[in-house]
Design a protein around this motif. Sequence first.
Motif, PDB file in Angstrom:
ATOM      1  N   ALA A 172      -2.781  13.960   2.430  1.00  0.00           N
ATOM      2  CA  ALA A 172      -2.809  14.572   1.099  1.00  0.00           C
ATOM      3  C   ALA A 172      -4.199  15.072   0.717  1.00  0.00           C
ATOM      4  O   ALA A 172      -4.341  15.907  -0.181  1.00  0.00           O
ATOM      5  CB  ALA A 172      -2.324  13.570   0.041  1.00  0.00           C
ATOM      6  N   ASN A 213      -6.187   3.979   2.969  1.00  0.00           N
ATOM      7  CA  ASN A 213      -4.835   3.397   2.965  1.00  0.00           C
ATOM      8  C   ASN A 213      -4.495   2.799   4.314  1.00  0.00           C
ATOM      9  O   ASN A 213      -3.762   1.821   4.410  1.00  0.00           O
ATOM     10  CB  ASN A 213      -3.777   4.450   2.598  1.00  0.00           C
ATOM     11  N   VAL A 246     -10.572   4.266  -1.147  1.00  0.00           N
ATOM     12  CA  VAL A 246     -10.236   3.123  -0.289  1.00  0.00           C
ATOM     13  C   VAL A 246      -9.235   3.628   0.746  1.00  0.00           C
ATOM     14  O   VAL A 246      -8.237   4.257   0.386  1.00  0.00           O
ATOM     15  CB  VAL A 246      -9.605   1.989  -1.119  1.00  0.00           C
ATOM     16  N   GLY A 254       2.006  12.899  -8.767  1.00  0.00           N
ATOM     17  CA  GLY A 254       1.388  11.843  -7.967  1.00  0.00           C
ATOM     18  C   GLY A 254       0.067  12.312  -7.386  1.00  0.00           C
ATOM     19  O   GLY A 254      -0.399  13.424  -7.669  1.00  0.00           O
ATOM     20  N   LYS A 304       1.959   3.062  -7.135  1.00  0.00           N
ATOM     21  CA  LYS A 304       1.155   2.067  -6.430  1.00  0.00           C
ATOM     22  C   LYS A 304       0.489   1.097  -7.399  1.00  0.00           C
ATOM     23  O   LYS A 304      -0.234   0.192  -6.993  1.00  0.00           O
ATOM     24  CB  LYS A 304       0.096   2.759  -5.568  1.00  0.00           C
ATOM     25  N   SER A 322      -1.551   7.564  -8.067  1.00  0.00           N
ATOM     26  CA  SER A 322      -0.097   7.612  -8.256  1.00  0.00           C
ATOM     27  C   SER A 322       0.376   6.393  -9.044  1.00  0.00           C
ATOM     28  O   SER A 322      -0.097   5.275  -8.801  1.00  0.00           O
ATOM     29  CB  SER A 322       0.618   7.575  -6.901  1.00  0.00           C
ATOM     30  N   CYS A 346       0.223   8.341   7.581  1.00  0.00           N
ATOM     31  CA  CYS A 346      -0.145   9.671   7.054  1.00  0.00           C
ATOM     32  C   CYS A 346      -1.639   9.940   7.237  1.00  0.00           C
ATOM     33  O   CYS A 346      -2.296  10.543   6.370  1.00  0.00           O
ATOM     34  CB  CYS A 346       0.243   9.835   5.582  1.00  0.00           C
ATOM     35  N   ASP A 369     -10.027  10.232  -4.113  1.00  0.00           N
ATOM     36  CA  ASP A 369      -8.614   9.924  -3.963  1.00  0.00           C
ATOM     37  C   ASP A 369      -8.473   8.428  -4.240  1.00  0.00           C
ATOM     38  O   ASP A 369      -8.814   7.582  -3.413  1.00  0.00           O
ATOM     39  CB  ASP A 369      -8.166  10.286  -2.536  1.00  0.00           C
ATOM     40  N   ALA A 373       0.835  -1.199   0.000  1.00  0.00           N
ATOM     41  CA  ALA A 373       0.000   0.000   0.000  1.00  0.00           C
ATOM     42  C   ALA A 373       0.874   1.254   0.000  1.00  0.00           C
ATOM     43  O   ALA A 373       0.436   2.328  -0.416  1.00  0.00           O
ATOM     44  CB  ALA A 373      -0.930   0.008   1.211  1.00  0.00           C
ATOM     45  N   ALA A 428      -5.736   6.672  -4.777  1.00  0.00           N
ATOM     46  CA  ALA A 428      -4.378   6.140  -4.589  1.00  0.00           C
ATOM     47  C   ALA A 428      -4.396   4.650  -4.259  1.00  0.00           C
ATOM     48  O   ALA A 428      -3.538   3.903  -4.710  1.00  0.00           O
ATOM     49  CB  ALA A 428      -3.654   6.921  -3.486  1.00  0.00           C
TER      50      ALA A 428
HETATM   51  N1  C6P Z   1      -0.068   6.389   0.874  1.00  0.00           N
HETATM   52  C1  C6P Z   1       0.821   4.664   2.331  1.00  0.00           C
HETATM   53  O1  C6P Z   1       1.741   3.996   2.806  1.00  0.00           O
HETATM   54  P1  C6P Z   1       1.630  10.048  -3.068  1.00  0.00           P
HETATM   55  O2  C6P Z   1       2.592  10.092  -1.931  1.00  0.00           O
HETATM   56  O3  C6P Z   1       1.312  11.416  -3.617  1.00  0.00           O
HETATM   57  O4  C6P Z   1       1.975   9.050  -4.130  1.00  0.00           O
HETATM   58  O5  C6P Z   1       0.259   9.459  -2.443  1.00  0.00           O
HETATM   59  C2  C6P Z   1      -0.307  10.064  -1.316  1.00  0.00           C
HETATM   60  C3  C6P Z   1      -1.500   9.294  -0.883  1.00  0.00           C
HETATM   61  C4  C6P Z   1      -2.747   9.879  -1.001  1.00  0.00           C
HETATM   62  N2  C6P Z   1      -3.862   9.199  -0.714  1.00  0.00           N
HETATM   63  C5  C6P Z   1      -3.819   7.933  -0.277  1.00  0.00           C
HETATM   64  C6  C6P Z   1      -5.092   7.215  -0.012  1.00  0.00           C
HETATM   65  C7  C6P Z   1      -2.585   7.276  -0.133  1.00  0.00           C
HETATM   66  O6  C6P Z   1      -2.560   6.013   0.278  1.00  0.00           O
HETATM   67  C8  C6P Z   1      -1.402   7.981  -0.415  1.00  0.00           C
HETATM   68  C9  C6P Z   1      -0.067   7.340  -0.165  1.00  0.00           C
HETATM   69  C10 C6P Z   1       1.134   5.653   1.228  1.00  0.00           C
HETATM   70  O7  C6P Z   1      -0.336   4.535   2.708  1.00  0.00           O
HETATM   71  C11 C6P Z   1       2.282   6.535   1.600  1.00  0.00           C
HETATM   72  S1  C6P Z   1       1.897   7.617   2.929  1.00  0.00           S
END
Ligand code: C6P
Length: 410
Positions: free
Chosen positions: A129, A179, A177, A97, A230, A227, A368, A204, A34, A206
């Motif tokens: 984010a 993270n 979903v 990203g 992932k 991104s 995060c 979002d 993830a 991601a």
């Molecule tokens: N979550 C995790 O270990 P970036 O860093 O811009 O590629 O993605 C940020 C981001 C935004 N929204 C969600 C739902 C995410 O899961 C993530 C990145 C990683 O959960 C790194 S903190």
Amino acid sequence: MSNPTSYDVATLRNLFPILHRKVKGKDLVYLDNAATSQKPIQVIDALVHYYTHYNANIHRGLHTLADEATAAYEAARVAVQQFIGAAFHEEIIFTKGTTESINIVARSWGSAFLQRGDEIIISSLEHHANIVPWQMIAEEKGAILKVIPMDDNGVLDMGAYSNMLSEKTKFVSIIHVSNALGIINPVEEIIALAHEKNALVLLDGAQSCVHLDIDVKKLDCDFYVFSGHKIYGPTGVGVLYGKRELLEKMPPFLGGGEMIKEVTFEKTTYNELPFKFEAGTPNIADVIVLKPAIDFINNYGKANIRAHEEELLAYATSKLKEIEGLKIIGDVQNKISVISFVIEGVHPQDLAILLDNQGIAVRTGHHCAQPLMQRLGIVGTTRVSFAAYNTLAEIEVLIAALHKSLKMLR
Ligand code: C6P
């Protein structure tokens, strides 16, 4: 337990060179997907091939290398368009990203359309984010940020959401979903309710993009972001999808080359979509290799990969529940292959170090999502997350390593 017949995980693993390395003298067991997924050889090879054979700047040169690089870059845009079911390739903007994509929407749309007293809705489950950019623009514009509450298991309170919506709601920005917990949010309902109030919705994606079938037309979301790293692709590249009529009305985020039609010292006119939002030389190489990453997923089939991951999820969940004092957070039916847990009397960081000593990569901490952890009243969790290449045997290794670590920690 057997894998689906069409899905040979051993062959698939051979495509990932990194999976054959050792960590602390043990076979690597990579369960931090993830955070970022590993890359198949076709992605790595395509990156080397680009720099070896046709490295050039795009959209400007009138030479063979520039033409080849431009064609590959635009082919990646079409691959992404098809991957998420967008109506037009101009609706796909390449960014750094997910984080940058959300910032672009908050800044560009927010600065043009938000008024004092307008309301933006996010949820208790958001990644930083999808919190901080909205706080920043809300503060600047005098708008109000509202948060959908959840229960102790991470399930959003849809009644509260429904009551929160009003004519003042202008934007709803939601994690598709989680993270941190793996929960799939009821985004169809969230979008439909927001649209009844004429509010726009950003998803979002991601964590959803790699696991779920995404059709932005069917979902009817206004923006969808993810991104590359992932989805078995490279770091440093991501996607902002937006409905064309919305992107057309939004001002550019960055000014510079590529995003202009004509520049004089008095006035500049902006380029068409998608170039209006792609100022400067983009991350050409990494955008190009998004296509082999998407091809990898399509070749194996999202449905087959999901079935495999669900088998891993079910097996790991049942084995983890046998461990005394272990509590899974977000233990719901509707989730992807992420398991977040706490163990009575054990700090997640201590556990992560002991697991790493046994070759196992997991993530621990707040993921995060500090407000989510505060809501749950915990410092963090240990999170294991599975991808296409993980195996039942790796789960056995994890469970044995957990038992061994707990003997040392308790
Ligand atoms: N979550 C995790 O270990 P970036 O860093 O811009 O590629 O993605 C940020 C981001 C935004 N929204 C969600 C739902 C995410 O899961 C993530 C990145 C990683 O959960 C790194 S903190």
